[in-house]
Enzyme design. Structure first.
Site, PDB file in Angstrom:
ATOM      1  N   CYS A 253       0.622  -1.100  -0.119  1.00 18.21           N
ATOM      2  CA  CYS A 253       0.313  -0.059  -0.015  1.00 18.21           C
ATOM      3  C   CYS A 253       0.968   1.460  -0.300  1.00 18.21           C
ATOM      4  CB  CYS A 253      -1.317  -0.108   0.644  1.00 18.21           C
ATOM      5  SG  CYS A 253      -2.392   0.857   1.346  1.00 18.21           S
TER       6      CYS A 253
ATOM      7  N   HIS B  19      -3.745  -4.676   0.713  1.00 15.51           N
ATOM      8  CA  HIS B  19      -3.415  -5.247   2.227  1.00 15.51           C
ATOM      9  C   HIS B  19      -3.043  -7.436   2.081  1.00 15.51           C
ATOM     10  CE1 HIS B  19      -2.525  -1.531   4.320  1.00 15.51           C
ATOM     11  NE2 HIS B  19      -3.267  -1.284   3.661  1.00 15.51           N
TER      12      HIS B  19
ATOM     13  N   GLU C 294      -1.653  -8.808   4.448  1.00 17.57           N
ATOM     14  CA  GLU C 294      -1.677  -9.269   5.241  1.00 17.57           C
ATOM     15  C   GLU C 294      -3.439  -9.412   6.303  1.00 17.57           C
ATOM     16  OE1 GLU C 294      -1.255  -4.786   6.115  1.00 17.57           O
ATOM     17  OE2 GLU C 294      -1.105  -6.075   5.373  1.00 17.57           O
TER      18      GLU C 294
END
EC number: 6.3.5.2
Length: 525
Positions: free
Chosen positions: A86, A181, A183
């Site tokens: 990002c 993202h 994660e």
């Protein structure tokens, strides 16, 4: 010598994203050690850390603004793989000759990215296929700015209608950037992408496992303290319990635990702590009955912050007195964990994490020159729990809902009295027991009861009586930063209410808290 579990390591540079700690936890879950540092580190610090790869986190700022954070230029000169997430992708693009612009359309939420070119990062990874057989990935976007031109030696790997460069790569230098993202769980293949980067591209071995972490911690404790004696404040919480077990394994009877019963614990908690650690595991424990001393200090005080400070101060006084009674103690052990370390580390630029005051033992007497032993300071909470299981601690204890450091001192609203604590303990035990019976305990993130210092009229038999009110609180949350109130079944709430009113003499009314966070906090005080 134990194996060097820090041999392969990832450096994560933090640009301020709410998800940055999650990135670190994901890397650890892959069995690889990593550390989280502020973005403004020096070349010398990076060289000293000697990472196998570097991850640039997301962040709330705009790369298009003057003075917004940048990665140290050495990141791109160190000769190791780099993964920008990002904001991390945007600063990578800008610093290497690409272009970033603010976008009128903020992209937030689910998106499908289409893989248009082969890359080591996503090869063989897909959620579905387009009509002409191109891989599609379901990802979670959260960005305003977007890359509008990638650096000259990069290729576009994936795009969306709104985001032409959703993944970019320079395979030769092993630089990768993703606009989403990986994660978060909403990016379904995110863990596989992180695994591909950490394990395959950076070639890190999975050396970071609970059993190896324990062996490493035990050896490091022995090297640090030798034959010296160590003292630990044991609360019965997860961190102090796992610290106690690690130290016990490392130095045995040279550890003395001080357990202070402040009268603000849950029902039978003091007895359970003594039975488990003293009788079952054979630790050397000093049990201090401190209820009256804490209640005397709290008398007349109703301000929540003042109550917290009093409880902390009296605990330190009691702990100090016990420590002075022991001969030749050279070390103080604490259950400091990695998030505490991160939050206390200030960035040189002042764009730092907030420093919070911890409910750990502080301010030991000046005449006691003690060293500090912190065997958990590299570990996240989920890792501490896994280590606890490996050390033989019971699952129910390790995965119990969070309990505040000041205990019932902040769950009795207003002034704390023994009568109120006793009523609250019994009411709370009924609520928790019923949650377990209904198989709801592990479906909520935290549940507890609050004592309200107001009397409400009730009817018992033929008479009216004024008795106390308690509130039940149950929330669902991922990170405890935001939370929803738990939609518990009405018949369940009715059963809990009936039991409390019938079994706890002195309580006439039970209410259920339906406030979310924000605007309310999870705890009432």
């Amino acid at each position: 010598m134990t194996e060097n579990i820090h041999k392969h390591r990832i450096l994560i540079l933090d640009f301020g994203s709410q998800y940055t700690q999650l990135v670190a936890r994901r890397v650890r879950e892959l069995g690889v050690y990593c550390e989280l540092w502020a973005w403004d580190v020096t070349e010398a610090q990076i060289r000293e850390f000697n990472p196998s790869g570097i991850i640039l986190s997301g962040g709330p700022e705009s790369t298009t603004e003057e003075n917004s954070p940048r990665a140290p230029q050495y990141v791109f000169e160190a000769g190791v793989p780099v993964f920008g997430v990002c904001y991390g992708m945007q600063t990578m693009a800008m610093q290497l000759g690409g272009h970033v612009e603010g976008s009128n359309e903020r992209e937030f939420g689910y998106a499908q990215v289409e893989v248009v070119n082969d890359s080591a990062l996503v090869r063989g990874i897909e959620d579905s296929l387009t009509a002409d057989g191109k891989p599609l990935l379901d990802v979670w976007m959260s960005h305003g700015d977007k890359v509008t031109a990638i650096p000259a030696d990069f290729v576009t790997v994936a795009s969306t209608d709104n985001c032409p460069f959703a993944i970019m790569a320079n395979e030769e230098k092993r630089f990768y950037g993703v606009q989403f993202h990986p994660e978060v769980t909403h990016t379904r293949q995110g863990m596989r992408m992180l695994e591909r980067f950490v394990r395959d591209i950076c070639q890190c071995e999975a050396l970071w496992t609970p059993a190896k972490i324990i062996d490493d911690a035990v050896e490091r404790i022995r090297q640090q303290v030798g034959d010296d004696k160590v003292i630990l404040g044991l609360s019965g919480g997860v961190d102090s319990s796992v610290t106690a077990m690690l130290l016990h394994r490392a130095i045995g009877k040279n550890l003395t635990c001080v357990f202070v019963d402040n009268g603000l614990l849950r029902l039978n908690e003091a007895q359970q702590v003594m039975e488990m650690f003293g009788d079952h595991f054979g630790l050397n424990i000093v049990h201090v009955e401190g209820e009256q001393r804490f209640l005397d200090a709290l008398a007349g005080e109703s301000d929540p912050e003042a109550k917290r400070k009093i409880i902390g101060r009296v605990f330190v006084e009691v702990f100090d007195e016990e420590a002075l009674k022991l001969d030749d103690v050279k070390w103080l052990a604490q259950g400091t964990i990695y998030p505490d370390v991160i939050e206390s580390a200030a960035s040189a630029t002042g764009k730092a994490h907030v420093i919070k005051s911890h409910h750990n033992v502080g301010g030991l007497p000046k005449e006691m020159k003690m060293g500090l032993v912190e065997p958990l300071r590299e570990l996240f909470k989920d890792e501490v729990r896994k280590i606890g299981l490996e050390l033989g601690l019971p699952y129910d204890m390790l995965y119990r809902h969070p309990f505040p450091g000041p205990g019932l001192g902040v769950r009795v609203l207003g002034e704390v009295k023994k009568e109120y604590c006793d009523l609250l303990r019994r009411a709370d035990a009924i609520f928790i027991e019923e949650l377990h019976k209904a198989d709801l305990y592990n479906k909520v993130s935290q549940a507890f009861t609050v004592f309200l210092p107001v009397r409400s009229v009730g009817v018992m038999g033929d008479g009216r009586k004024y008795d106390w009110v308690v509130s039940l609180r149950a929330v669902e949350t991922i990170d405890f930063m935001t939370a929803h109130w738990a939609h518990l079944p009405y018949d369940f709430l009715g059963r809990v209410s009936n039991r409390i009113i019938n079994e706890v003499n002195g309580i006439s009314r039970v209410v259920y808290d339906i406030s979310g966070k924000p605007p309310a906090t999870i705890e009432w005080e």
